[in-house]
Design an enzyme around this catalytic site. Sequence first.
Site, mmCIF file in Angstrom:
data_model
loop_
_atom_site.group_PDB
_atom_site.id
_atom_site.type_symbol
_atom_site.label_atom_id
_atom_site.label_comp_id
_atom_site.label_asym_id
_atom_site.label_seq_id
_atom_site.Cartn_x
_atom_site.Cartn_y
_atom_site.Cartn_z
ATOM 1 N N HIS A 261 0.639 -1.006 -0.046
ATOM 2 C CA HIS A 261 0.085 0.092 0.090
ATOM 3 C C HIS A 261 0.818 1.172 0.058
ATOM 4 O O HIS A 261 1.923 1.250 0.713
ATOM 5 C CB HIS A 261 -0.935 0.166 1.170
ATOM 6 C CG HIS A 261 -2.118 0.764 0.955
ATOM 7 N ND1 HIS A 261 -1.984 2.206 1.435
ATOM 8 C CD2 HIS A 261 -3.366 0.848 0.682
ATOM 9 C CE1 HIS A 261 -3.143 2.909 1.310
ATOM 10 N NE2 HIS A 261 -3.942 2.058 1.101
ATOM 11 N N ASP A 315 -7.719 -5.022 0.279
ATOM 12 C CA ASP A 315 -8.235 -5.825 -1.064
ATOM 13 C C ASP A 315 -7.968 -7.287 -0.825
ATOM 14 O O ASP A 315 -8.721 -7.964 -1.581
ATOM 15 C CB ASP A 315 -7.677 -5.345 -2.277
ATOM 16 C CG ASP A 315 -8.050 -3.895 -2.508
ATOM 17 O OD1 ASP A 315 -9.426 -3.436 -2.379
ATOM 18 O OD2 ASP A 315 -7.021 -2.892 -2.751
#
Length: 379
Positions: A261, A315
């Site tokens: 991320h 996700d």
Amino acid sequence: MAEAEIARGLEGVVFTETELSFIDGQNGRLYYLGYPIQELAEHSSFEEVSYLLLHKRLPTADELAVFKEKLVKNRSIAVEKVASFADYPRTAHPMASLRTAISELGLFDPTEEDTSFESLYEKSVSLISKFATVTAAIKRLREGHMPIEPDPELSHAANFYYMLNGKRPSPEQEKLLDVALILHAEHGMNASTFTALAVHSTASDIYSSIVAAVGALKGPRHGGANEQVMKMVQEIGKPEAARGWVQGKLANKERIMGMGHRVYKALDPRAVILKKYAEIVAKAHGKSTEYEILTIVEEEAGKVLNPRGIYPNVDFYSGVVYSDLGIPTEFFTPVFAVARISGWTAHILEYARMDNRLLRPKAKFVGELDRKYVPIDQR
């Protein structure tokens, strides 16, 4: 002039202030208005979190009841508008259909051009409510079914599930979807939120801002990443193939979807929460194969990636959760949008409270100057 320093991807650039969320990327913490995401996911509801974001405080019981009633009243969409959704090509990505549908809502809203704060707030509540209705209608029509009218007796999450699948969820399924919506509701100045504010700063209408945000979320490097995770699971196929698959990807310096991320250098706290619910789903509803594949991928990839500060993001496990809720892979990102509309509208309202300064960045010019024009017949 001094040499301009370029911030690639706007890395490190701060253009405004916000109270809405704080991300401690080094320690893997996320807060909405100062409240830890773990507490909100466990004890709150999507309606209460939406109120929190729009009003910057938690509601009283009476205030929450009024807010829920307002959301319920805004759920329905005129029959003629829903009928137009049926004309969208089924080959189009659902996010493209959602983008077009939200634009249509603005087209037929007589208050579209009213950008007063009061009007922005009312339209924000309407959009939070209608995003679920629109997304469910698009899904039903693509599957050859008629859209289902909202049920005013159900919560936002339960009603969304009902409109998607044609049946009421179990208490466990309702909680599961509610938690997923809470976790995706807000996340700082991400690409889609920034896009919404960039459009809003021009004094354009809120529908244009949100349509632009949907377009940004559609990209596989933003909201579309959750689809890629499930495609990865399908490519691996079976748990016993997962370690070799990961090793091959890493050896070729290929990316493992759902890992890493831009902000988090520790484990994404939303991934921790979703992993817990994904495990419950796996044990209760037979999604054990997908869940097992993901846990092996996380473990194997983590041997190489964790020391580099690369961990699973939100996700990574959300696909298994959505799949169990009867949501097809291509609708993972629209469900993300159903949640993030709360954050988008909250940021628009917050920026509107400030000076709503026009966003006008610069680019460093690196081309030639004073070039001589050559007529086309001499080129």
